[in-house]
Design a protein around this motif. Structure first.
Motif, PDB file in Angstrom:
ATOM      1  N   THR A 299       0.760  -1.591  -0.188  1.00 59.57           N
ATOM      2  CA  THR A 299       0.261   0.048  -0.221  1.00 59.57           C
ATOM      3  C   THR A 299       0.755   1.409   0.065  1.00 59.57           C
ATOM      4  O   THR A 299       0.739   2.287  -0.539  1.00 59.57           O
ATOM      5  CB  THR A 299      -0.583   0.473   1.542  1.00 59.57           C
ATOM      6  OG1 THR A 299      -1.228  -1.329   1.657  1.00 59.57           O
ATOM      7  CG2 THR A 299      -2.497   0.727   1.109  1.00 59.57           C
ATOM      8  N   HIS A 300       2.115   1.400   0.794  1.00 55.73           N
ATOM      9  CA  HIS A 300       2.782   2.797   0.719  1.00 55.73           C
ATOM     10  C   HIS A 300       3.970   2.704   0.458  1.00 55.73           C
ATOM     11  O   HIS A 300       4.558   3.220   0.103  1.00 55.73           O
ATOM     12  CB  HIS A 300       2.741   2.629   2.600  1.00 55.73           C
ATOM     13  CG  HIS A 300       1.163   3.376   3.089  1.00 55.73           C
ATOM     14  ND1 HIS A 300       1.008   2.504   4.248  1.00 55.73           N
ATOM     15  CD2 HIS A 300       1.528   4.106   3.228  1.00 55.73           C
ATOM     16  CE1 HIS A 300      -0.072   3.641   4.740  1.00 55.73           C
ATOM     17  NE2 HIS A 300       0.220   4.105   4.055  1.00 55.73           N
ATOM     18  N   ILE A 301       4.517   1.312   0.685  1.00 50.48           N
ATOM     19  CA  ILE A 301       6.097   1.420   0.139  1.00 50.48           C
ATOM     20  C   ILE A 301       6.241   1.247  -1.174  1.00 50.48           C
ATOM     21  O   ILE A 301       6.939   1.979  -2.360  1.00 50.48           O
ATOM     22  CB  ILE A 301       6.606   0.614   0.717  1.00 50.48           C
ATOM     23  CG1 ILE A 301       6.491   0.269   2.035  1.00 50.48           C
ATOM     24  CG2 ILE A 301       8.661   0.068  -0.002  1.00 50.48           C
ATOM     25  CD1 ILE A 301       7.302  -0.278   2.777  1.00 50.48           C
ATOM     26  N   PHE A 302       5.835  -0.405  -1.560  1.00 46.79           N
ATOM     27  CA  PHE A 302       4.983  -0.307  -3.646  1.00 46.79           C
ATOM     28  C   PHE A 302       3.941  -0.415  -3.856  1.00 46.79           C
ATOM     29  O   PHE A 302       3.624  -0.863  -4.246  1.00 46.79           O
ATOM     30  CB  PHE A 302       6.024  -1.582  -4.453  1.00 46.79           C
ATOM     31  CG  PHE A 302       7.710  -1.664  -4.065  1.00 46.79           C
ATOM     32  CD1 PHE A 302       8.080  -1.606  -2.706  1.00 46.79           C
ATOM     33  CD2 PHE A 302       8.590  -1.243  -4.497  1.00 46.79           C
ATOM     34  CE1 PHE A 302       9.447  -1.881  -2.300  1.00 46.79           C
ATOM     35  CE2 PHE A 302       9.747  -0.827  -4.082  1.00 46.79           C
ATOM     36  CZ  PHE A 302      10.159  -1.217  -3.376  1.00 46.79           C
ATOM     37  N   PRO A 303       3.299   1.200  -4.377  1.00 45.41           N
ATOM     38  CA  PRO A 303       2.297   1.500  -4.243  1.00 45.41           C
ATOM     39  C   PRO A 303       1.461   0.350  -5.728  1.00 45.41           C
ATOM     40  O   PRO A 303       2.322   0.512  -7.227  1.00 45.41           O
ATOM     41  CB  PRO A 303       1.445   2.467  -4.212  1.00 45.41           C
ATOM     42  CG  PRO A 303       2.940   3.214  -4.257  1.00 45.41           C
ATOM     43  CD  PRO A 303       3.567   2.278  -4.238  1.00 45.41           C
ATOM     44  N   GLY A 304       0.272  -0.135  -5.680  1.00 46.21           N
ATOM     45  CA  GLY A 304       0.190  -1.053  -6.475  1.00 46.21           C
ATOM     46  C   GLY A 304       0.527  -2.221  -7.188  1.00 46.21           C
ATOM     47  O   GLY A 304       0.476  -3.213  -8.107  1.00 46.21           O
ATOM     48  N   ALA A 305       1.355  -2.628  -5.738  1.00 45.58           N
ATOM     49  CA  ALA A 305       2.544  -4.182  -6.326  1.00 45.58           C
ATOM     50  C   ALA A 305       0.985  -5.044  -5.813  1.00 45.58           C
ATOM     51  O   ALA A 305       0.443  -4.923  -5.436  1.00 45.58           O
ATOM     52  CB  ALA A 305       3.475  -4.437  -5.553  1.00 45.58           C
ATOM     53  N   PHE A 306       1.120  -6.309  -6.646  1.00 47.52           N
ATOM     54  CA  PHE A 306       0.882  -7.376  -6.024  1.00 47.52           C
ATOM     55  C   PHE A 306       1.210  -8.186  -4.825  1.00 47.52           C
ATOM     56  O   PHE A 306       2.317  -8.681  -4.770  1.00 47.52           O
ATOM     57  CB  PHE A 306      -0.464  -8.581  -6.681  1.00 47.52           C
ATOM     58  CG  PHE A 306      -0.541  -7.263  -7.676  1.00 47.52           C
ATOM     59  CD1 PHE A 306      -0.407  -7.464  -9.370  1.00 47.52           C
ATOM     60  CD2 PHE A 306      -1.933  -7.271  -7.668  1.00 47.52           C
ATOM     61  CE1 PHE A 306      -0.937  -6.530  -9.955  1.00 47.52           C
ATOM     62  CE2 PHE A 306      -2.878  -6.446  -8.893  1.00 47.52           C
ATOM     63  CZ  PHE A 306      -1.880  -6.300  -9.844  1.00 47.52           C
ATOM     64  N   GLU A 478       4.553  -9.114  -6.388  1.00 49.66           N
ATOM     65  CA  GLU A 478       4.771  -9.000  -7.430  1.00 49.66           C
ATOM     66  C   GLU A 478       5.258  -7.783  -8.349  1.00 49.66           C
ATOM     67  O   GLU A 478       4.177  -7.120  -7.638  1.00 49.66           O
ATOM     68  CB  GLU A 478       3.936  -9.579  -8.645  1.00 49.66           C
ATOM     69  CG  GLU A 478       4.182 -11.176  -8.236  1.00 49.66           C
ATOM     70  CD  GLU A 478       1.897 -11.721  -8.068  1.00 49.66           C
ATOM     71  OE1 GLU A 478       1.956 -11.406 -10.428  1.00 49.66           O
ATOM     72  OE2 GLU A 478       1.310 -13.052  -8.500  1.00 49.66           O
ATOM     73  N   GLN A 479       6.713  -7.421  -8.440  1.00 50.47           N
ATOM     74  CA  GLN A 479       6.840  -5.910  -9.327  1.00 50.47           C
ATOM     75  C   GLN A 479       5.650  -5.585 -10.093  1.00 50.47           C
ATOM     76  O   GLN A 479       5.431  -5.917 -10.444  1.00 50.47           O
ATOM     77  CB  GLN A 479       8.296  -6.677  -9.597  1.00 50.47           C
ATOM     78  CG  GLN A 479       8.335  -4.372  -9.648  1.00 50.47           C
ATOM     79  CD  GLN A 479      10.082  -4.361 -10.645  1.00 50.47           C
ATOM     80  OE1 GLN A 479      10.220  -5.259 -11.547  1.00 50.47           O
ATOM     81  NE2 GLN A 479      10.558  -2.710 -10.365  1.00 50.47           N
TER      82      GLN A 479
END
Lengths: 515, 342, 295
Positions: A299-306, A478-479
């Protein structure tokens, strides 16, 4: 002073594409295998087959191919109108030379073929045959990484004496800053610590769109201030993928700049060393896996990742969607910790994160805070990439945990499973787990050897379950690869959803149009 | 002692020091854990290539023999291969040293010229508002690290005001002048490409300023105190009494003796500039030697680190000797003393 | 107050101190320096008690509060991990002062002792030996050795301190050498020799006290320089490692987030400047006070 005023205008008119990358870059096809190297190779060299956007191989230098009954002989028929940049014609002898060179030097993508390809024959000028040791189902897609070098040119530039006996240095010195390829772009200048400049190959055997850039510059910096300034001034077209989320927000705010986001089949792992205390205890590892705050990361560090599910990203063919997925559960974590033979107070778990990716520090610190809640002491260490590679080269120097992004080398689950958990990769940067499990090795090899795709994928599924049960890794996410790019200056197919799953091919300049 | 004897003594000492330095660095780098061959060839290289390389790099010989090999190679210009750039370190040096030299020289010129002028002005007008303004400025200059200046400049002039370029040595659309000395400005003049000259100078201003401001402020303080000290001296008063015009007094009588302490500090300052260059080179993405050195150090590129240490050592030695010569020339006491000593 | 102390000597010392203070305080700039140094030291020592959020200096992340601009609850804002910048600066002062103190402690004693010996025995082999070694160390480019040593060892604050110490000690030897060699011919030294005072007495009870003011001044100035060099090393990654709240590291880490989250980098940068300024002004004040010219 006039030049100062003529900033962006002059840059655009010349049809130039500028991209920043994390350095260093190695343009020798037997040496380079990281992101920037792969991108360079994709532009400078040709391969027998080319990856389509769904991952399937498409004819390129090879027009057709046959496989023998026992799947040990692969015969390829080549075009006869492909020429290298110096005018020499590309023949089967060059293909053989390239494969021999790649497997001998063994760096870069050599591992895909070493130990599998027993020998290569140039049957005639336009026919080449690979003799495999063992059947290898995905062989065709690994050929995306066999970049064909100009045998004559390399042989002219060998340096003897060298590490490779009769072959001297095998042309490594020459290929540091020259290309011996036939690809759509030619090296004009390579200032090794700074920038790779390539120009369009006007005599390319395929048609290149008029609007494709005449000049391509790969710039070796990921410094935020530099990237932002360059993009604001119209001096940069595509940014690297390592910008922090704060930087991306700022870049997005610039006029004409958008963010391209796509899933390239890369996963972010916290690779746990399974051979040193206390992480050699499976309960200790599971405790860590239950203690991690996955939600905050995505949510915060790599937003959009799964959040990841097992070792293989779900969008790679052969991934199993039924694999168990950990989630944060402090009670379960404490239970597992109680079952472990170690008292966490006696140990300090070292987490090494890669200096070139600043957002990894956030993950490391978050992990440290998470672990503190269940009583595990964590020490966070910042390490530059090359030092990480060196550390991971020996068990004595490998830390408890290393945070690394890794992607598959060919579009099948087996690629990641093998390059991550097979013993052959234990001393490389792709594995910190040091599993060294002969039984697992055998099962992995058997799976890859299976020629029938249905059976192969079933075997992959079993392997994913087995590995996840071992909990040798914290499978974080997953990036979603993000690049800032100037939507008003270039037409980038990847940004419009035409994503190529093979690393480096999203920056194949011949498909990018300068407006 | 005559100049020649003095020079000779300094040279001997310097050579001694460089030797010691090289031995120190060499020993440390060889003694550290880690397999340099595996690092160079990659973890999946075949065993026979690793063995070949090990033999070639003489890694199975005793340490002192290795040092001899390394030294003889170094003297011939072969400093080994860099782990990061994968090519000969000597090539890396040839490419990056001129960039740093050019920046350092530019910064040194700024520092010397403006430092002395500001200091002299402050000393001349001691205790007036001019003096106070300059003193405040020099305090700020002295306490601010060069990297802080660099960051502020990038922000202010590169991003907010967009007057100056902030990256690299040359704008991408300017064609590079052919490399003669490696100094972009000199090369542009040689090839008559004045557009490139202007562009190169523009690119140098911000990084050079960041490097120069600290030492400049220091120089100003020293110049100020020597000038104001000398102001009260008898010979100045008598010159003024004789009606010698103020400007002549300033430049001919005041400045020259005041220069001595500043020049002697300058050698140290120049070395300081070169050493501090790494901070500035990082921020401005200047493809210089110091940045290369820092990268080598962070990545444990031992061949490169050894080479960087030796080259910087040599540079330091040369600059110090030059400075000593200049001071000897400037100070008639030393010059006369030397002649009398013959 | 004088009557509280026994003997004339202490009484004289106190009078001397009062006079010195009067002279020192005449110069407002020096007093500013003293105030700054005291303030920084106070903040450093009492950081855990004075900081609004002392836990933020260690293991703390809060991404919801991250990257907040300066506000009432966070005077200097928060960084990208959600940590209070002001608190981290206070703790950062600790590392800066610690580095300065440790380096000086390591350096001053051997440097001064060697200088005393070389100066007193001027002209003998002791002098030659000590000064040659000093010359060798001085001839080595200062920062280079520090960088190289820090780099081949593991980069951390401890090794950085070692490296900086290695290049610093010769300056004290040189300073004291100059002072001692000129002092040794003074009357009071010669009379001490004549009456058979021990070497130790001469060195430490006659020569040293006369060097103290110079040494002290130099130490004050040097604190500033050492802190500056330490922050440069940390900035580059060869000194204190994250997540240690070191000022140089904070500037470096925060530089990526300029210009939007400017507070993350700029406030630590000012903190460095203020600290160094304080020691500089203080050192200058001492120099003026003792009317020294040698520094």
């Amino acid at each position: 002073m006039v030049a100062v005023l003529a900033f962006g205008v002059v840059g655009l008119a010349a049809g130039v594409l500028r991209v920043t990358f994390a350095w260093p870059t190695y343009i020798d096809p037997a040496v380079g295998s990281d992101f920037s190297s792969s991108a360079s190779l994709a532009n400078l060299y040709d391969t027998l087959v080319y990856p389509a956007n769904d991952g399937t191989p498409v004819e390129h230098v090879a027009t057709s191919w046959e496989v023998s009954e026992d799947a040990l002989q692969w015969t390829f028929h080549l075009r006869d109108d492909v020429y290298f940049h110096d005018g020499t014609k590309l023949t089967a002898a060059d293909v053989k030379y390239s494969m021999d060179r790649l497997t001998t030097i063994g760096e870069g993508y050599g591992f895909l073929f070493a130990g599998r390809v027993a020998s290569t024959e140039a049957v005639d000028d336009t026919t080449v045959r690979f003799n495999l040791d063992v059947p290898f189902g995905p062989f065709l897609s690994t050929l995306y990484r066999l970049y064909i070098v100009n045998k004559a040119l390399v042989e002219e530039n060998l340096v003897t004496p060298g590490a490779y006996g009769d072959f001297g240095d095998y042309g490594k010195g020459f290929l540091v800053d020259h290309d011996a390829g036939s690809g759509p772009y030619v090296v004009r200048e390579f200032r090794v610590e700074e920038e790779l400049v390539m120009t369009k190959n006007e005599d390319y055997w395929l048609d290149i769109d008029e609007a494709a850039p005449d000049e391509v510059r790969f710039i070796g910096t990921t410094e935020t201030a530099t990237v932002r300034t360059m993009m604001a001034r119209g001096e940069l077209d595509i940014s690297d993928q390592w910008q922090t989320s704060e930087a991306l927000t700022a870049l997005d705010a610039l006029d004409g700049v958008d963010i391209a986001a796509f899933s390239p089949g890369t996963e972010f792992y916290m690779m746990i060393n399974t051979k040193i205390a206390p992480t050699d205890d499976i309960h200790f590892r599971k405790a860590m896996a239950y203690g991690t705050d996955y939600d905050t990361v995505i949510t915060h560090i790599f937003p959009g990742a799964f959040q990841a599910r097992g070792p293989v990203p779900q969008n790679i063919p052969g991934a199993d969607p039924t694999v168990f997925q950990y989630s944060r559960d402090l009670d379960k974590a404490r239970e597992e910790l109680a079952l472990s033979q170690y008292d966490p107070a006696d140990y300090e778990v070292e987490v090494h994160w890669i200096a070139e990716v600043p957002d990894e520090e956030k993950v490391a610190l978050l992990f440290m805070a998470n672990m503190a809640e269940i009583g595990i002491n964590v020490k966070v260490v910042k390490v530059p990439w090359m030092s990480v590679v060196e550390e991971m080269g020996a068990l004595e120097t490998s830390p408890h945990i290393v945070t690394v992004f890794d992607s598959s080398h060919y579009p099948e689950a087996g690629s990641l499973i093998e390059s991550r958990y097979h013993s052959s990769s234990a001393a490389t940067w792709e594995q910190n787990e040091w599993l060294l499990d002969e039984g697992l090795d055998a099962r992995i090899e058997a799976a890859i050897r299976t020629v029938d795709q249905g059976e192969r994928f079933a075997a992959y599924a079993a392997l994913q379950h087995e590995i996840t049960d071992l909990c040798p890794t914290i499978f974080l996410f997953e990036q979603v690869e993000k690049h800032a790019y100037r939507a008003d200056a270039i037409d980038w197919p990847t940004a419009q959803g035409e994503v190529n799953p093979i690393m480096g091919y999203n920056v194949a300049a011949r498909f990018i149009k300068i407006k | 002692m005559s100049i020649v004897k003095f020079l000779a003594r300094r040279l001997v000492l310097s050579v001694f020091v460089l030797f010691g330095l090289s031995i120190l660095i060499f020993t440390i780098s060889r003694v550290l854990p880690g397999d340099p061959v595996r690092m160079a060839l990659g973890s999946r290289a075949p065993e026979w290539a690793v063995e070949n390389m090990r033999r070639e790099m003489h890694l199975d010989e005793p340490l002192y023999k290795q040092y001899v090999f390394w030294l003889s190679g170094a003297v011939r210009g072969d400093l080994g291969t860099s782990l990061v750039t994968r090519r000969a370190v000597s090539e890396d040096i040839r490419e990056f040293v001129p960039a740093t030299l050019e920046l350092a020289l530019f910064a040194a010129v700024i520092m010397a010229v403006f430092g002395i002028i500001l200091g002299a002005v402050a000393g001349r007008f001691r205790d007036t508002w001019i003096d106070n303004v300059i003193r405040v400025f020099s305090y700020i200059g002295v306490v601010t690290p060069s990297f802080v200046f660099a960051i502020l400049f990038v922000l202010l002039f590169g991003y907010l005001l967009r007057i100056f370029p902030t990256i690299g040595r040359l704008s991408p659309w300017i064609s590079r002048p052919p490399t003669v000395t490696g100094l972009m400005t000199i090369d542009s003049i040689i090839s008559g490409n004045f557009v490139a000259l202007g562009d190169a100078l523009l690119h140098m201003i911000l990084p050079a300023l960041s490097l120069a401001l600290g030492p400049l402020a220091q120089q100003a303080r020293i110049a100020r105190s020597t000038v104001s000290d000398n102001l009260g001296k008898d010979y100045i008063l008598s010159a003024k009494g004789f009606g010698v015009p103020g400007r002549v007094v300033m430049f001919k009588y005041l400045l020259k003796p005041s220069l001595i302490p500043t020049v002697s500090i300058m050698g140290l300052d120049f070395a300081g500039i070169v050493a501090n260059a790494f901070l500035v080179e990082l921020i401005f993405n200047w493809p210089g030697f110091s940045r290369y050195g820092i990268n080598a150090m962070l990545n444990k590129d031992l061949n490169a680190v050894s080479a960087v240490v030796i080259v910087l050592g040599m540079l330091f030695v040369i600059v110090n000797i030059i400075v000593d010569l200049v001071v000897a020339w400037l100070d008639p006491r030393i010059r006369l003393g030397a002649e009398r000593g013959k | 107050m004088a009557h509280l102390f026994e003997g004339d000597r202490l009484g004289r010392r106190w009078e001397g101190f009062k006079k010195a203070w009067y002279k020192f305080s005449r110069n407002p700039v020096s007093v500013i320096g003293l105030v700054l140094v005291l303030a920084v030291s106070f903040l450093a020592i009492f950081a855990p008690y004075v900081s609004p959020h002392p836990t933020h200096a260690r293991t703390y992340v809060n991404f919801v509060e991250a990257s907040q601009p300066p506000s009432g609850s966070h005077l200097f804002g928060t960084d990208v991990f959600g940590r209070d910048v002001l608190s981290r600066i206070f703790f950062g002062f600790r590392y800066s002062l610690m580095m300065g103190s440790v380096v000086l402690a390591l350096v001053v004693i051997p440097g001064v002792v060697l200088g005393l010996l070389a100066g007193y025995y001027r002209g003998t082999w002791i002098d030659t030996l000590i000064m040659r070694i000093t010359d060798i160390f001085l001839a080595v480019p200062p920062l280079i050795l520090a960088l190289a040593v820090t780099s081949v060892l593991t980069p951390n604050i401890f090794n950085a301190m070692m490296a900086v110490s290695l290049m610093w000690w010769p300056w004290y030897t040189r300073l004291v050498y100059g002072l001692a060699s000129s002092l040794r011919n003074e009357f009071f030294v010669q009379s001490a020799e004549v009456i058979g005072a021990s070497r130790r007495h001469i060195l430490f009870r006659e020569l040293l006290p006369n060097c103290v003011s110079s040494i002290f001044t130099k130490m004050s100035l040097d604190m500033g320089w050492v802190i500056l060099i330490g922050s440069a090393l940390s900035f580059v990654g060869l000194g204190a490692q994250p997540p240690t709240p070191d000022l140089g590291t904070m500037v470096a880490d925060g530089a990526k987030y300029l210009p939007d989250q400017w507070w993350i980098s700029i406030f630590p940068a000012f903190a460095i400047m203020v600290t160094v300024l304080g020691f500089n002004l203080l050192g200058d004040g001492f120099r003026d006070l003792f009317a020294l010219e040698e520094i």
